[in-house]
Design a protein around this motif. Sequence first.
Motif, mmCIF file in Angstrom:
data_model
loop_
_atom_site.group_PDB
_atom_site.id
_atom_site.type_symbol
_atom_site.label_atom_id
_atom_site.label_comp_id
_atom_site.label_asym_id
_atom_site.label_seq_id
_atom_site.Cartn_x
_atom_site.Cartn_y
_atom_site.Cartn_z
ATOM 1 N N SER A 38 0.817 -1.223 0.000
ATOM 2 C CA SER A 38 0.000 0.000 0.000
ATOM 3 C C SER A 38 0.847 1.268 0.000
ATOM 4 C CB SER A 38 -0.937 0.010 1.201
ATOM 5 O OG SER A 38 -0.232 0.245 2.413
ATOM 6 N N SER A 39 2.161 1.120 0.211
ATOM 7 C CA SER A 39 3.039 2.291 0.125
ATOM 8 C C SER A 39 3.409 2.615 -1.316
ATOM 9 C CB SER A 39 4.314 2.068 0.949
ATOM 10 O OG SER A 39 5.100 1.029 0.401
ATOM 11 N N SER A 40 2.906 1.833 -2.263
ATOM 12 C CA SER A 40 3.170 2.073 -3.686
ATOM 13 C C SER A 40 2.600 3.425 -4.109
ATOM 14 C CB SER A 40 2.540 0.971 -4.535
ATOM 15 O OG SER A 40 3.044 -0.299 -4.177
ATOM 16 N N ALA A 41 3.224 3.989 -5.110
ATOM 17 C CA ALA A 41 2.768 5.284 -5.625
ATOM 18 C C ALA A 41 1.419 5.133 -6.320
ATOM 19 C CB ALA A 41 3.793 5.839 -6.613
ATOM 20 N N SER A 42 0.618 6.202 -6.266
ATOM 21 C CA SER A 42 -0.622 6.265 -7.040
ATOM 22 C C SER A 42 -0.881 7.716 -7.407
ATOM 23 C CB SER A 42 -1.806 5.698 -6.245
ATOM 24 O OG SER A 42 -2.067 6.454 -5.076
ATOM 25 N N ASN A 43 -1.568 7.913 -8.517
ATOM 26 C CA ASN A 43 -1.829 9.258 -9.036
ATOM 27 C C ASN A 43 -2.554 10.098 -7.988
ATOM 28 O OD1 ASN A 43 -2.428 11.524 -10.498
ATOM 29 N ND2 ASN A 43 -3.270 10.420 -12.258
ATOM 30 N N SER A 44 -1.934 11.197 -7.589
ATOM 31 C CA SER A 44 -2.511 12.115 -6.600
ATOM 32 C C SER A 44 -2.866 11.402 -5.297
ATOM 33 C CB SER A 44 -3.758 12.809 -7.171
ATOM 34 O OG SER A 44 -3.441 13.528 -8.344
ATOM 35 N N ASN A 45 -2.133 10.319 -5.010
ATOM 36 C CA ASN A 45 -2.364 9.510 -3.802
ATOM 37 C C ASN A 45 -3.807 9.007 -3.739
ATOM 38 O OD1 ASN A 45 -1.363 8.275 -1.439
ATOM 39 N ND2 ASN A 45 -2.211 9.882 -0.136
ATOM 40 N N SER A 46 -4.375 8.688 -4.902
ATOM 41 C CA SER A 46 -5.777 8.265 -4.960
ATOM 42 C C SER A 46 -6.004 6.867 -4.394
ATOM 43 C CB SER A 46 -6.279 8.325 -6.404
ATOM 44 O OG SER A 46 -5.469 7.511 -7.237
ATOM 45 N N GLN A 47 -4.969 5.996 -4.449
ATOM 46 C CA GLN A 47 -5.051 4.646 -3.884
ATOM 47 C C GLN A 47 -6.370 3.953 -4.271
ATOM 48 O OE1 GLN A 47 -3.496 4.615 0.376
ATOM 49 N NE2 GLN A 47 -3.768 6.829 0.081
ATOM 50 N N PRO A 48 -6.598 3.731 -5.570
ATOM 51 C CA PRO A 48 -7.904 3.255 -6.028
ATOM 52 C C PRO A 48 -8.125 1.750 -5.902
ATOM 53 C CG PRO A 48 -6.464 3.548 -7.895
ATOM 54 C CD PRO A 48 -5.678 3.988 -6.686
ATOM 55 N N TRP A 49 -7.212 1.022 -5.271
ATOM 56 C CA TRP A 49 -7.269 -0.434 -5.224
ATOM 57 C C TRP A 49 -8.043 -0.962 -4.019
ATOM 58 C CZ3 TRP A 49 -2.222 1.930 -5.460
ATOM 59 C CH2 TRP A 49 -1.721 2.309 -4.200
ATOM 60 N N GLN A 50 -8.563 -2.159 -4.184
ATOM 61 C CA GLN A 50 -9.093 -2.958 -3.081
ATOM 62 C C GLN A 50 -8.623 -4.387 -3.279
ATOM 63 O OE1 GLN A 50 -13.250 -2.775 -2.134
ATOM 64 N NE2 GLN A 50 -13.177 -0.621 -1.568
ATOM 65 N N VAL A 51 -8.400 -5.083 -2.165
ATOM 66 C CA VAL A 51 -7.913 -6.461 -2.217
ATOM 67 C C VAL A 51 -8.849 -7.356 -1.415
ATOM 68 C CG1 VAL A 51 -5.969 -8.000 -1.781
ATOM 69 C CG2 VAL A 51 -5.538 -5.607 -2.374
ATOM 70 N N HIS A 52 -9.205 -8.495 -1.995
ATOM 71 C CA HIS A 52 -10.064 -9.478 -1.351
ATOM 72 C C HIS A 52 -9.215 -10.726 -1.118
ATOM 73 C CE1 HIS A 52 -13.536 -6.947 -2.536
ATOM 74 N NE2 HIS A 52 -12.740 -6.689 -3.571
ATOM 75 N N VAL A 53 -9.082 -11.125 0.130
ATOM 76 C CA VAL A 53 -8.198 -12.224 0.519
ATOM 77 C C VAL A 53 -9.024 -13.445 0.893
ATOM 78 C CG1 VAL A 53 -6.326 -12.948 2.046
ATOM 79 C CG2 VAL A 53 -6.534 -10.529 1.399
ATOM 80 N N LEU A 54 -8.711 -14.577 0.269
ATOM 81 C CA LEU A 54 -9.466 -15.809 0.513
ATOM 82 C C LEU A 54 -8.556 -16.920 1.009
ATOM 83 C CD1 LEU A 54 -10.675 -14.714 -2.632
ATOM 84 C CD2 LEU A 54 -12.514 -16.033 -1.577
ATOM 85 N N THR A 55 -9.012 -17.603 2.054
ATOM 86 C CA THR A 55 -8.338 -18.787 2.563
ATOM 87 C C THR A 55 -9.408 -19.788 2.976
ATOM 88 O OG1 THR A 55 -8.267 -17.881 4.810
ATOM 89 C CG2 THR A 55 -6.333 -17.481 3.412
ATOM 90 N N GLY A 56 -8.989 -21.004 3.281
ATOM 91 C CA GLY A 56 -9.883 -21.996 3.854
ATOM 92 C C GLY A 56 -11.154 -22.233 3.063
ATOM 93 N N ALA A 57 -12.275 -22.293 3.798
ATOM 94 C CA ALA A 57 -13.567 -22.625 3.188
ATOM 95 C C ALA A 57 -14.008 -21.596 2.168
ATOM 96 C CB ALA A 57 -14.632 -22.773 4.284
ATOM 97 N N ALA A 58 -13.706 -20.319 2.414
ATOM 98 C CA ALA A 58 -14.102 -19.267 1.467
ATOM 99 C C ALA A 58 -13.390 -19.455 0.128
ATOM 100 C CB ALA A 58 -13.792 -17.897 2.048
#
Length: 239
Positions: A38-58
């Motif tokens: 999340s310390s990666s650069a982004s245009n105007s610090n917009s940080q437009p990403w989301q991450v979905h993490v799956l383990t186990g039963a999900a």
Amino acid sequence: MNPASTIEEAMATRRSCRAFLPTPVPRAQVERLLALASSSASNSNSQPWQVHVLTGAAKRALTADLLCAYDEGRRAVGEFAYQPAADSWPEPFRSRRRRFGEGLYSETLGLAADDTAGRSGHHRRNYDFFGAPVGLVLTVSRAPLQGALIDAGLFLQGLMLSARGAGLHTCAQASFIDYHPVLRRHLTIPDDHLVVCGIALGYADDDHRLGGYRTSREPVESFVTFYDSAAVTHQAEPV
């Protein structure tokens, strides 16, 4: 493989791993890697990403649904895709893509070009994240337009290099784009978000026959042009 101790080593040893051990990755470690990314650069610090993490039963439930969609031919072709169809890549990218496929399927896995069942069987492994204990899905807001994909790429690279620093490997998987309706049934993806890729995360199974597979890179001189003051001539624009 041992953790990369320098950025140079992380870059040199990062690869798309397609065979993982079932060894669990602690949630705290995953959170640390995501915080670093999340310390990666982004245009105007917009940080437009989301991450979905799956383990186990999900993760198992998503995999089952994805494999069902794959087997039934329910690809969402052309919908919200940011890359061309398989037969629409122009040169030189078409040839590079073909060489990649030959190296993976023919040379490493020993699957002939007409072995449709064998090749499909390997492709199905994408949707189990190649056996990795952690599967991630990266999405990005479409509001900042195409620039958000650049930001997502920077985040993705940051995550992959951070993983190498922890002795882990990854595989970024564009194959998930084709089944974004399935992903949306399992994950809370905002309506304005584009699926960038899936990401397999875990410890590499170096004893697997895919453990030694590596792709080539074009030489620097093929994609770089250097300029210096002696080589540049400035001409006045006509009045």
